[in-house]
Write an enzyme that holds these catalytic residues in place. Sequence first.
Site, mmCIF file in Angstrom:
data_model
loop_
_atom_site.group_PDB
_atom_site.id
_atom_site.type_symbol
_atom_site.label_atom_id
_atom_site.label_comp_id
_atom_site.label_asym_id
_atom_site.label_seq_id
_atom_site.Cartn_x
_atom_site.Cartn_y
_atom_site.Cartn_z
ATOM 1 N N SER A 108 -9.213 37.799 3.213
ATOM 2 C CA SER A 108 -7.518 37.293 3.260
ATOM 3 C C SER A 108 -6.741 38.446 4.276
ATOM 4 O O SER A 108 -6.656 39.172 4.958
ATOM 5 C CB SER A 108 -6.873 36.412 2.518
ATOM 6 O OG SER A 108 -5.397 36.694 2.663
ATOM 7 N N ASP A 247 -1.291 37.588 7.719
ATOM 8 C CA ASP A 247 -1.772 37.627 6.972
ATOM 9 C C ASP A 247 -3.143 38.160 8.029
ATOM 10 O O ASP A 247 -3.640 37.458 8.991
ATOM 11 C CB ASP A 247 -2.258 37.889 5.345
ATOM 12 C CG ASP A 247 -2.548 37.048 5.748
ATOM 13 O OD1 ASP A 247 -2.578 35.842 6.457
ATOM 14 O OD2 ASP A 247 -3.026 35.765 3.609
ATOM 15 N N ASP A 249 -5.915 36.404 7.305
ATOM 16 C CA ASP A 249 -6.210 35.298 7.934
ATOM 17 C C ASP A 249 -6.176 34.542 8.055
ATOM 18 O O ASP A 249 -5.881 32.916 8.529
ATOM 19 C CB ASP A 249 -7.420 34.668 7.101
ATOM 20 C CG ASP A 249 -6.701 34.169 5.655
ATOM 21 O OD1 ASP A 249 -5.643 34.662 5.467
ATOM 22 O OD2 ASP A 249 -6.838 33.070 4.838
ATOM 23 N N ASP A 251 -3.108 32.604 6.849
ATOM 24 C CA ASP A 251 -2.618 31.570 5.734
ATOM 25 C C ASP A 251 -1.338 31.794 5.508
ATOM 26 O O ASP A 251 -0.511 30.981 4.654
ATOM 27 C CB ASP A 251 -3.160 30.885 5.507
ATOM 28 C CG ASP A 251 -3.827 32.032 4.235
ATOM 29 O OD1 ASP A 251 -3.492 33.522 3.708
ATOM 30 O OD2 ASP A 251 -4.644 31.539 3.514
#
Length: 452
Positions: A108, A247, A249, A251
């Site tokens: 992340s 960010d 990833d 989400d």
Amino acid sequence: MGTRKYFGTDGVRGRVGETPITPEFVMRLGHAAGVSLVERHDLPEGERPAVLIGKDTRISGYMLEAALEAGFSSAGVDVMLAGPIPTPAVAYLTRALRLQAGVVISASHNPFFDNGIKFFSAHGAKLPDAVEAGIEASLDNEMTCVEAARLGRAMRIDDAAGRYIEFCKSTFPTEYDLRGLKIAVDCAHGAAYHIAPKVFHELGAEVIEVGAHPDGFNINDGVGATSPESLRQTVLARAADFGIALDGDGDRLIMIDSLGEIYDGDKLLYVIATAHKRRGRSGGVVGTQMSNLGFEHAIARLGLPFARARVGDRYVLELLHEKGWRIGGENSGHIICLDCHTTGDGIVSALQVLAALRENGQTLAQACADLEFYPQWLLNVPLPAGFDWQADAGIASAHETAKRELGENGRILLRPSGTEPLLRVMVEGRDGVQVKRLAQDIAAAVEKAAAA
């Protein structure tokens, strides 16, 4: 349920090369998850469960993808490889392709030298704690291999990104478009680098790409939702109408308006909640222990019920399902719109905010005019492994002293990070100077205890 050794609030995460993020461990994790899938899904004779694996842009993703593939295959599970795609794309494609699970290789918002593994169910939701606990418990079992005839196959999905782009666009009302808007889109050099700019461009916006050139090492490095200043400078320098920061990833969402004002998850969720209220949609709003008191009060003024979940978007989702509500999120930028998707999605959330603004003809500042946030001070204090901060008298004393001083005019939250060896110290109240001082006092007590 007792303390788990490997799974945190967002799957398994750590520094690459150190347990649990080693090839050997990740292969065993894939095998254990595969065995669990075979046991939980009663498929017709001769058919194998299938999983989708997606990843972000970290250099270690290649290695961990291969390890996971080997683990799943050895358990008799087919693997579909999607390459670099956002976490919510894995959730969507797992559901759309009728697979038994989805797996994301990502840490992340962490730096490139970290990585992690998180799982989604066949329905596109993060696995319940109990299922993760079962997988973890089976990691101690001997790793075996099914007979050759039952080994899983692996194949690549060449159109994964295109499928997800179309899905994102489908969540934006057909009566609106983004023509006339100049939008700077910061992909954090992460998984959305080849997806997010196309979504906003295909809906009509002029797109300025930021953080869209990953090299395996620059993910989240001074860009993205956790470092919005670079995007803010781009918005101001290029006279953009909006900045959208994701960010690593994809989400998490932070937005910036044309004046350079930064809007966190609480503010953006308020805009979405206001639109839901205006459209007559029923239900309340779920926040977390970190959601600002001012946000809670503003939601109450809308006439909507509000509830707080534990920190972590998985717990927001669980409470939404429990309440039968549709929208919730975290001030960090994880926003869940269950009328659009099964999980938090930075691109989809940005589209819902833009749709709300198109609908009411407002700017972000105007849409958030009724919000009055309390000053909130957050400090992250490193903790040594195994340190029991809850049992320390000095920390407890500092906490109680600050709590008495704040009284009814604020609140204090101490919580360990689910992804890093940190204790998060948050103090919130009406007086910003007091809030900062009390947070520093508690943090100092934690540092002293941790060093003892």
